[in-house]
Design a protein around this motif. Structure first.
Motif, PDB file in Angstrom:
ATOM      1  N   CYS A 377       0.830  -1.211   0.000  1.00 28.42           N
ATOM      2  CA  CYS A 377       0.000   0.000   0.000  1.00 28.42           C
ATOM      3  C   CYS A 377       0.863   1.260   0.000  1.00 28.42           C
ATOM      4  CB  CYS A 377      -0.909   0.013   1.222  1.00 28.42           C
ATOM      5  SG  CYS A 377      -0.033  -0.144   2.791  1.00 28.42           S
ATOM      6  N   MET A 378       2.145   1.085   0.326  1.00 29.97           N
ATOM      7  CA  MET A 378       3.015   2.245   0.511  1.00 29.97           C
ATOM      8  C   MET A 378       3.784   2.548  -0.779  1.00 29.97           C
ATOM      9  SD  MET A 378       2.604   3.161   3.674  1.00 29.97           S
ATOM     10  CE  MET A 378       4.080   3.841   4.405  1.00 29.97           C
ATOM     11  N   CYS A 380       1.915   5.788   0.773  1.00 37.14           N
ATOM     12  CA  CYS A 380       0.624   6.475   0.748  1.00 37.14           C
ATOM     13  C   CYS A 380       0.882   7.901   0.259  1.00 37.14           C
ATOM     14  CB  CYS A 380       0.030   6.506   2.154  1.00 37.14           C
ATOM     15  SG  CYS A 380      -1.210   7.795   2.407  1.00 37.14           S
ATOM     16  N   TYR A 382      -0.405  10.578   0.821  1.00 37.66           N
ATOM     17  CA  TYR A 382      -0.546  11.626   1.837  1.00 37.66           C
ATOM     18  C   TYR A 382       0.375  11.384   3.018  1.00 37.66           C
ATOM     19  CZ  TYR A 382      -4.006  13.180  -1.286  1.00 37.66           C
ATOM     20  OH  TYR A 382      -4.590  13.623  -2.427  1.00 37.66           O
ATOM     21  N   ILE A 386       0.723   3.495   6.909  1.00 38.38           N
ATOM     22  CA  ILE A 386      -0.431   2.603   7.093  1.00 38.38           C
ATOM     23  C   ILE A 386      -0.068   1.334   7.880  1.00 38.38           C
ATOM     24  CG2 ILE A 386      -2.223   1.276   5.887  1.00 38.38           C
ATOM     25  CD1 ILE A 386      -1.896   3.390   3.580  1.00 38.38           C
ATOM     26  N   ARG A 430       1.869  11.221  10.386  1.00 32.26           N
ATOM     27  CA  ARG A 430       1.608  10.022   9.584  1.00 32.26           C
ATOM     28  C   ARG A 430       0.536   9.152  10.218  1.00 32.26           C
ATOM     29  NH1 ARG A 430       5.293  10.422   5.724  1.00 32.26           N
ATOM     30  NH2 ARG A 430       7.341  11.324   6.151  1.00 32.26           N
ATOM     31  N   CYS A 435      -5.701  10.520   7.029  1.00 27.61           N
ATOM     32  CA  CYS A 435      -6.225   9.792   5.862  1.00 27.61           C
ATOM     33  C   CYS A 435      -7.368  10.595   5.259  1.00 27.61           C
ATOM     34  CB  CYS A 435      -6.727   8.411   6.279  1.00 27.61           C
ATOM     35  SG  CYS A 435      -7.640   7.576   4.967  1.00 27.61           S
ATOM     36  N   CYS A 441      -4.713   3.280  -1.854  1.00 32.59           N
ATOM     37  CA  CYS A 441      -4.125   2.068  -1.288  1.00 32.59           C
ATOM     38  C   CYS A 441      -4.954   0.830  -1.589  1.00 32.59           C
ATOM     39  CB  CYS A 441      -4.012   2.239   0.223  1.00 32.59           C
ATOM     40  SG  CYS A 441      -5.552   2.834   0.987  1.00 32.59           S
ATOM     41  N   CYS A 445      -3.697  -3.654  -1.777  1.00 41.31           N
ATOM     42  CA  CYS A 445      -3.635  -4.521  -0.600  1.00 41.31           C
ATOM     43  C   CYS A 445      -3.951  -5.951  -0.985  1.00 41.31           C
ATOM     44  CB  CYS A 445      -4.600  -4.046   0.474  1.00 41.31           C
ATOM     45  SG  CYS A 445      -4.541  -5.107   1.927  1.00 41.31           S
ATOM     46  N   PRO A 452      -9.015   2.605   4.168  1.00 40.08           N
ATOM     47  CA  PRO A 452      -9.549   3.862   4.705  1.00 40.08           C
ATOM     48  C   PRO A 452     -10.580   3.635   5.820  1.00 40.08           C
ATOM     49  CG  PRO A 452      -9.493   3.927   2.318  1.00 40.08           C
ATOM     50  CD  PRO A 452      -9.188   2.513   2.717  1.00 40.08           C
TER      51      PRO A 452
ATOM     52  N   ALA B 312      -0.832  12.902  -5.789  1.00 36.55           N
ATOM     53  CA  ALA B 312      -0.516  11.504  -5.523  1.00 36.55           C
ATOM     54  C   ALA B 312       0.646  11.050  -6.390  1.00 36.55           C
ATOM     55  CB  ALA B 312      -1.743  10.658  -5.803  1.00 36.55           C
ATOM     56  N   LYS B 315       2.661   4.789  -7.800  1.00 36.34           N
ATOM     57  CA  LYS B 315       3.221   3.733  -6.966  1.00 36.34           C
ATOM     58  C   LYS B 315       3.922   2.709  -7.854  1.00 36.34           C
ATOM     59  CE  LYS B 315       2.137  -0.219  -4.655  1.00 36.34           C
ATOM     60  NZ  LYS B 315       3.172  -0.487  -3.704  1.00 36.34           N
TER      61      LYS B 315
END
Lengths: 470, 497
Positions: A377-378, A380, A382, A386, A430, A435, A441, A445, A452, B312, B315
């Motif tokens: 997920c990283m 993130c 923002y 997580i 963080r 969030c 994300c 996952c 969220p 954003a 990723k």
């Protein structure tokens, strides 16, 4: 307790099935009983490693692979922390030491990926492994073309060629299509079919640059079934497949994550076809190494000398079709403990299996977040950390430090420790309160966690704690 | 005997007051927060008559004992003086290093006038520059707290390594050059004066010393020299840190005597005694107290620059943390005063800038102002935290009545400001994100996300209703950096919802 008994009574076949798969469970228990006293003698002199590593044979190439596989996604860093901050460097010295020690004690399977450790894992493993004869170990890596901008044929092939360069080798022993099932059929087709990459990798296998071709699976079961159908029709041939297997996921995968499939189904499908199975997440992201105190005590009562994690490793290593069990070992202690567990493997007994089923049922009653700390997920966008937020919450739950009633006599202590620990584990900027619910994300996952929603749940709990002093 | 009692009380007093500044847990404030309230300057600004009358009566009875056992800056000077004696020559150490000097009355009056002029003009923060308690607060908060916090954080590291929750990390106050320099200068000036001349600061500069000094002229009890037993050795004068004993004339300047009893301790013939007054003095000098007038604080209105929105990142690999830019303070049309301050003007006029509320604020909301008209006084900012609904620390500790005590319930219905949305930089409007973090975290429930059409696109956008209390949760938690897309404008006069 009634619940557990009825579950056990309802599904006795599952247990028997499992026992059949792993061979002579009771026999090996007797054998283990014989070897134990001797093991204790050696205990001091050899860091608890009692005998020879257990090896399994790959049905496709006949490789003798150590049951313990070295996962390279959580390499040690120079700050002695897990690699989160971008400025932290991998501690190459520590990697070299661990690799030397692992090889010396019989580990010969090293699993990495271009995505691990923010892209630095392959490079570090290349340095560490190239110091040893190339035929003394097997390298597994993956084509980690997750990002749509890397789906093109050119970018994907470049990623593969770069893996060879980083790993300082001209062939890969075990090559995987990485994380098929994530984002469903569409992503699979985009990543491997439409651009002809699967065919390309098969050609590379034919040319001898890849010795075994397989895939790792998370998520949508349609993709898993589709790839096995290709195998059945002869259109593809999988030498091995990597799946998530542990004593919770065997029968309760859906309870942990609605998108996942029971390991029992996955394993049986592969076993039927004679495909070797590589196990990932034997600890369910470390959660089976730090279970609730009450449950851990029960394990210690049964096997006082063994770690909590060793139960999960013995479970994952017991089925005969399992080629190797991957463990992301950051520190020497992890490595030594795992070597102790697998040198040699003492398969789980009938009785222990029933015990682990009871443990599983109890565990599922704790509302922990099923995060495995894989960090897919990283980052993130923002800046939230997580996995660290989930890890702190899970840790507090497991250690009984979550209290909601301010009249509870334990409330003040639980509140203080939760809040102080939260600031220690996750910098304020963080934390979950930042969030914004963008959902970037969600698709990353592998466990299908509604990140969220879970963050918002934890944030509400924190807010409630802050606003309600005891 | 008296001297020893004075010393014991002084040590207790300075330790207790200093702990008020250091103790970020708030425990000591609930136990002995009153020790800050009995300080002269805070009591004067709070018009705390009980304390003022108490101090007046004490001074009329015992002389300037306030300066010896209550005032932390006075005790600090005594401590520096004590250290300086260690460094002086053997002869001086034995026989004393001071000598009688006449009073600098003109200077004293000038400083006193400046002090009251500052208060009357609404420039309390300027007056606070020479007030002793404010000066001490400045020194401790700018020079002491960073060291104390660093030491605490080392302990917290050790605790963390041992899985203990006995200590926890605290955030260091933001470093501010002008304030740091002012604190250093204050310490240097007071320190050098104390090193060389004992209580020179108290008897020349300090307005509180001057006021109490002229009151103590009429004190009932005071040290007196018995000319019958005095052998004119002059030891009392050489050991008087206030330089107020004229041994030849056998006279003591009671406006400068701080009742430290050092003279009595040093008199070999017992000629000096602390006793009921025997002679009457000249007429009293009146000290006026004038109420301060209100002052308008209108700073230039500046238009908020459009903030860059966080975007954003793509990723590609797992792990790592996205960098987070530091928040910048928006240019507020009107400053924000903490709940309990009632109005910006009230805060400005009553605050002695002692820094106690700033060191008490657990959420990093209060910080010393660097503006001239409110120098060192607390200002509210939400870059590092927000004014949390359950917290009333600053109001419970303020000794000046600049921030009146307020309960959490009263606070929840007191509006200290109102949130303003900058639609152009809001993620929900500009990028179509379903953010709503401000609405989710508003403790007053004053923000809702409404549907709007911007440039032909349907978007959501925060709408702030009249229940906004200005706590800054929205501003602090807004993902847009460095300037938040929603920020709080202060209310010059607080309103009750």
């Amino acid at each position: 307790m009634k619940n557990i008994k009825s579950r056990l009574n309802q599904k006795p076949i599952d247990r028997r099935d499992f026992l059949k798969l792993m061979g002579a469970g009771t026999g090996s228990a007797i054998l283990a009983g014989c070897t134990r006293p001797e093991a204790d003698n050696k205990h001091d002199s050899n860091n608890g490693i009692t005998g020879e590593m257990t090896y399994r044979t790959n049905s496709s190439t006949g490789d003798k692979v150590s049951l313990l596989g070295y996962g390279c996604m959580r390499l040690p860093t120079s700050s002695n922390e897990s690699a989160r901050d971008s400025d932290i460097q991998i501690d190459q010295e520590a990697v070299n030491r661990s690799v030397d020690y692992a090889l010396e004690h019989g580990v010969n399977y090293f699993d990495t990926s271009p995505a691990y450790c923010k892209g630095a894992s392959e490079h570090a493993m290349g340095i560490a492994l190239s110091r040893h004869p190339r035929d003394s170990y097997f390298i597994a890596t993956k084509l980690s073309n997750f990002a749509p901008q890397t789906w093109s044929r050119e970018r994907s092939i470049e990623m593969y060629r770069n893996s060879l360069r980083e790993l300082q080798t001209d062939y890969i022993d075990y090559m995987l299509l990485h994380g098929i099932g994530m984002d469903g059929m569409e992503a699979y087709n985009g990543r491997y079919e439409d651009n002809g990459i699967r065919k390309f990798l098969e050609d590379e296998r034919a040319a001898g640059h890849i010795r075994n071709l397989g895939f790792s699976y998370h998520g949508d079961i349609k993709v898993f079934d589709h790839l096995l159908a290709l195998h059945d029709s002869g259109e593809a041939h999988w030498d091995f497949v990597q799946i998530q297997l542990n004593y919770v996921d065997w029968l309760h995968a859906k309870e942990i994550n609605p998108r996942n499939t029971n390991a029992k189904y996955l394993y049986n499908e592969l076993d039927k076809r004679g495909i070797s199975v590589v196990i990932m997440e034997p600890l369910l992201g470390g959660r089976l190494a730090s279970i609730a105190d009450g449950l851990a005590a029960q394990m210690k009562e049964r096997r006082p000398d063994d770690s909590i994690a060793s139960w999960a490793f013995r479970y994952a290593g017991s089925p005969e079709r399992v080629l190797t069990v991957l463990s992301g070992m950051t520190y020497m202690e992890h490595l030594q403990d795992n070597l102790h567990t697998y040198s040699p493997l003492d398969p789980v007994t009938d009785d222990e299996l029933a015990f682990l089923n009871r443990i599983t049922t109890l565990m599922l009653e704790y509302p922990t977040v099923p995060c495995t700390d894989c960090k897919y997920c990283m980052p993130c966008p923002y800046g939230l950390d997580i996995p660290a937020i989930f890890a702190h919450y899970n840790k507090c739950l497991n250690e009984g430090r979550v209290a909601t009633d301010s009249r509870d006599p334990k409330y003040a202590k639980a509140r203080r420790e939760f809040l102080i620990g939260y600031d220690r584990s996750v910098p304020k900027l963080r934390q979950a309160s930042h969030c914004i619910n963008c959902g970037a994300c969600l698709s990353h996952c592998p466990q299908g966690i509604q990140i969220p929603n879970q963050l918002s749940r934890i944030d509400r709990y924190v807010e409630q704690l802050k606003q309600t002093p005891s | 005997m008296l001297r020893r009692l004075r010393k014991v009380l002084a040590v207790i007093s300075i330790v207790a007051v200093t702990l008020l500044f250091f103790d970020f847990t708030g425990t000591s404030r609930h136990l002995w927060g009153w020790m800050a309230r009995i300080q002269f300057m805070p009591a004067l600004l709070a018009l705390n008559l009980a304390v003022l009358i108490g101090l007046l009566i004490t001074t009329l009875l015992l002389g300037r004992v306030y300066c010896s056992v209550v005032c932390p800056l006075g005790i600090l000077q005594d401590t520096i003086n004590r250290i300086s004696i260690r460094f002086s020559s053997r002869i001086k150490r034995k026989s004393g290093r001071f000598h009688y000097t006449p009073e600098h009355r003109t200077l004293r009056i000038i400083f006193l006038i400046l002090f009251f002029a500052g208060i009357i003009a609404g420039m309390t923060s300027i007056a606070a520059l020479i007030a002793p308690y404010s000066a001490y607060g400045r020194i401790i908060s700018q020079l002491g707290i960073p060291v104390y916090d660093a030491a605490n954080n080392v302990l917290a590291d050790i605790a963390q390594a041992n899985d203990s929750y006995a200590f926890y990390h605290v955030e260091q106050p933001a470093f501010n050059w002008p304030l740091f320099i002012v604190a250093i200068v204050t310490l240097a000036v007071v320190g050098i004066m104390a090193w060389l001349g004992g209580r020179t600061y108290c008897n020349t500069v300090c307005p509180v010393g001057t006021i109490l000094g002229y009151i103590s002229k009429f004190a009932l009890l005071r040290p007196e020299i018995n000319t019958d037993t005095c052998n004119n050795c002059g030891r009392c004068a050489r050991n008087c840190k206030a330089s107020c004993i004229d041994p030849k004339a056998h006279k003591i300047d009671y406006t400068r005597c701080v009742a430290c009893f050092d003279c009595m301790e040093n008199c070999s013939t017992g000629a000096l005694t602390y006793r009921l007054r025997t002679k009457t003095e000249s007429k009293p000098n009146d000290v006026k107290h004038v109420d301060a007038s209100r002052r308008n604080f209108i700073s230039m209105a500046t238009i908020l620059a459009g903030a860059a929105a966080a975007s954003a990142e793509d990723k590609i690999v797992d792990g790592g943390l996205a960098p987070i830019a530091e928040k910048k303070a928006p240019t507020r049309k009107s400053p924000i005063a903490p709940p309990g301050a009632r109005s910006v003007a009230h805060l400005r006029q009553h605050c002695t800038a002692c820094q106690l509320c700033i060191s008490a604020c657990p959420n990093d909301v209060l910080r010393p102002s660097a503006e001239l008209d409110s120098f060192m006084q607390p200002v509210v900012g939400y870059e590092r935290g927000y004014c949390r609904p359950e917290c009333t620390e600053c109001s419970s500790i303020c000794p000046d009545g600049a921030i009146h005590p307020i309960t959490a319930a009263e606070k929840s219905s007191t509006s200290i400001g109102y949130a303003v949305v900058d639609a152009d930089s809001c993620l929900s409007v500009s990028m179509g994100e379903s953010c709503g973090n401000c609405a989710r975290h508003c403790p007053a429930g004053a923000i809702s996300m409404i549907e709007v059409t911007r440039n032909g696109k349907k978007r959501t956008m925060p709408y702030v209703n009249g229940y906004c209390i200005g706590c800054g949760a929205c501003e602090n938690l807004c993902p847009v950096r460095p300037l938040s897309a929603i920020h709080v404008e202060g209310r010059e006069i607080h309103t009750t919802l």
